[in-house]
Motif scaffolding. Structure first.
Motif, PDB file in Angstrom:
ATOM      1  N   ALA A 155      38.906  33.733  43.622  1.00 12.40           N
ATOM      2  CA  ALA A 155      39.437  34.969  43.218  1.00 12.40           C
ATOM      3  C   ALA A 155      40.011  35.329  42.146  1.00 12.40           C
ATOM      4  CB  ALA A 155      40.421  34.827  44.262  1.00 12.40           C
ATOM      5  N   GLN A 156      40.766  34.772  41.126  1.00 12.91           N
ATOM      6  CA  GLN A 156      41.327  35.711  39.526  1.00 12.91           C
ATOM      7  C   GLN A 156      40.200  36.078  38.840  1.00 12.91           C
ATOM      8  OE1 GLN A 156      44.523  33.727  38.671  1.00 12.91           O
ATOM      9  NE2 GLN A 156      43.541  33.705  36.273  1.00 12.91           N
ATOM     10  N   ALA A 157      38.934  35.415  38.829  1.00 20.49           N
ATOM     11  CA  ALA A 157      37.967  35.837  38.351  1.00 20.49           C
ATOM     12  C   ALA A 157      37.741  37.652  39.010  1.00 20.49           C
ATOM     13  CB  ALA A 157      37.048  35.036  38.480  1.00 20.49           C
ATOM     14  N   GLY A 158      37.298  37.809  39.979  1.00 22.91           N
ATOM     15  CA  GLY A 158      37.320  38.557  40.835  1.00 22.91           C
ATOM     16  C   GLY A 158      37.824  39.553  40.602  1.00 22.91           C
ATOM     17  N   ASP A 159      39.505  39.726  40.261  1.00 25.72           N
ATOM     18  CA  ASP A 159      40.525  40.311  40.016  1.00 25.72           C
ATOM     19  C   ASP A 159      39.984  40.964  38.758  1.00 25.72           C
ATOM     20  OD1 ASP A 159      42.714  41.474  41.104  1.00 25.72           O
ATOM     21  OD2 ASP A 159      43.338  40.066  38.979  1.00 25.72           O
ATOM     22  N   GLN A 160      39.457  39.740  37.608  1.00 16.57           N
ATOM     23  CA  GLN A 160      39.664  40.591  36.389  1.00 16.57           C
ATOM     24  C   GLN A 160      37.857  41.396  37.155  1.00 16.57           C
ATOM     25  OE1 GLN A 160      40.782  40.243  33.433  1.00 16.57           O
ATOM     26  NE2 GLN A 160      42.538  38.959  34.321  1.00 16.57           N
TER      27      GLN A 160
END
Length: 394
Positions: free
Chosen positions: A39-44
């Motif tokens: 999810a963090q990569a998705g947010d980026q």
């Protein structure tokens, strides 16, 4: 009603009909990991896309609109395949974009061939994904873009005995294979490898394997994000580098947004990557200025953000050139011609492979003014995906 009024009404109706007929809405299916371990990569990735849309929607042709239909793949292949099918059959999207995880992209790719709907990848780096379907184009990287160069570069430093530790899924396997190829072809010897669950929270047993093997250099790969901080902390706690073992990786181990969390114990690590916020290029300075104005210091962009930005740039150019009316084949023909001045440097799409051509930078992490940064120390120009050159289609 007078005759004049009737005629005026008919003209107004006709004008409205012409306006509606000339209007064009391009529907794009955006698949991202809004939840799950990526999810963090998705947010980026989301932030990079949203910033481009905000700044450049005004550049679209008159009457042309872009509608992004967003779906969460939860970083799970079966979910990604289902939402892609819905986007193609129910939403009738003209393009698919996004996808963080390689297993998700591999599950979605066959659908694009059946429907002739292009998939524009903005992260998933699994090396073989573009060969699954002729309707896949990638604006991010493959692990071979980055891991093979750092393997060969390591041997040039005099580090002849190697060990690798990687997450046990598609990009980890690719990263391991690429590092080993680059390292051994340059004259290095591998002492061993170990793989661990991609969502593990306990890296100590795997890091201990590195220390016990006593290599000159250890190649470590985890998905960018909190996993990077966690494995580097295990490396510090177990005294791997104090034991004389050099640590190298791809940009996934030291992504810009995670550097404040990693801090001083991440200094002195060598990585290969396609982007750093420290890159001194006019396109990067303009990108960072726009990013800071939008996110006001609450987010730091990384290579995933830039890939989404670049892919959006290519898609918007396609829409402008076609006035929003294009087939899947016409879109793929256009993508094969793309050349952009990206924040990461010059990029292009290889028409033979539909994969990206880009500069790869060797970076050293170091503390500067109390902050951990990545500093470019070497550049490899216009790198094509090495795996595809080593493994031509049969």
């Amino acid at each position: 009603m007078t005759l004049k009024g009737v005629l005026f009404g008919l003209v107004s109706v006709a004008a409205a009909g012409i306006s509606q007929a000339s209007a064009q809405t391009v529907k794009i299916g955006w698949i991202n990991s809004y939840s799950g371990f990526l999810a963090q990569a998705g947010d980026q990735m989301e932030k990079g896309l949203n910033l481009y849309i905000k700044l450049h929607t005004k550049d679209l042709p008159p009457g042309v609109k872009v509608e992004f239909v967003r779906r969460d793949d939860t970083a799970a292949p079966e979910v990604g395949k289902r939402v892609a099918q819905e986007l193609i059959t129910r939403e009738r999207v003209q393009l698919l974009m996004g996808i963080v995880a390689s297993p998700v992209a591999a599950a979605v790719a066959p659908l694009t061939a059946e429907a002739k709907v292009p998939l524009v990848i903005t992260n998933a780096g699994g090396v073989a994904i573009t060969r699954i379907s002729p309707y896949v184009v990638r604006f991010s990287f493959t692990q071979w873009h980055t891991a093979l160069p750092i393997g060969a570069w390591s041997v040039k430093q005099g580090w002849k005995r190697g060990f690798s530790a990687v997450a046990d899924f598609i990009p980890g396997h690719d990263a391991e294979g690429a590092f080993v190829k680059g390292f051994t072809d340059a004259g290095g010897q591998m002492l061993g490898t170990v793989r661990f669950p991609p969502a593990t929270a306990d890296y100590a047993p795997f890091v201990q394997r590195i220390k016990d093997a006593k290599p000159d250099v250890a190649f470590v790969w985890v998905p960018a994000g909190p996993a990077a901080t966690a494995i580097l902390k295990a490396i510090k706690d177990l005294g791997v580098r104090e034991a004389g073992i050099n640590v190298v990786s791809t940009h996934d181990l030291l992504p810009d947004e995670e550097l404040p969390n990693i801090g001083a114990f991440g200094a002195g690590i060598l990585t290969a990557g396609n982007y750093s916020t420290m890159g001194v290029r006019p396109a990067n300075q303009a990108f960072l200025k726009a990013w800071d104005e939008e996110y006001k210091g609450k987010a730091i962009p990384n290579f995933t953000s830039v890939a989404a930005w670049d892919a959006a740039s290519a898609v918007f150019d396609l829409i402008k050139k076609t006035n929003g009316k294009f087939t899947g084949d016409e879109a793929m023909k256009y993508f094969a011609t793309v050349k952009l001045d990206s924040p990461r440097g010059p990029i292009a799409i290889d028409p033979a492979t539909r994969d990206i051509i880009q500069d790869i930078y060797i970076r050293r992490s170091e503390m500067k003014d109390g902050k951990l940064i990545n500093t470019d120390i070497d550049t490899m120009k216009a790198v094509k995906d090495p795996w595809k050159e080593l493994n031509p289609p049969k």
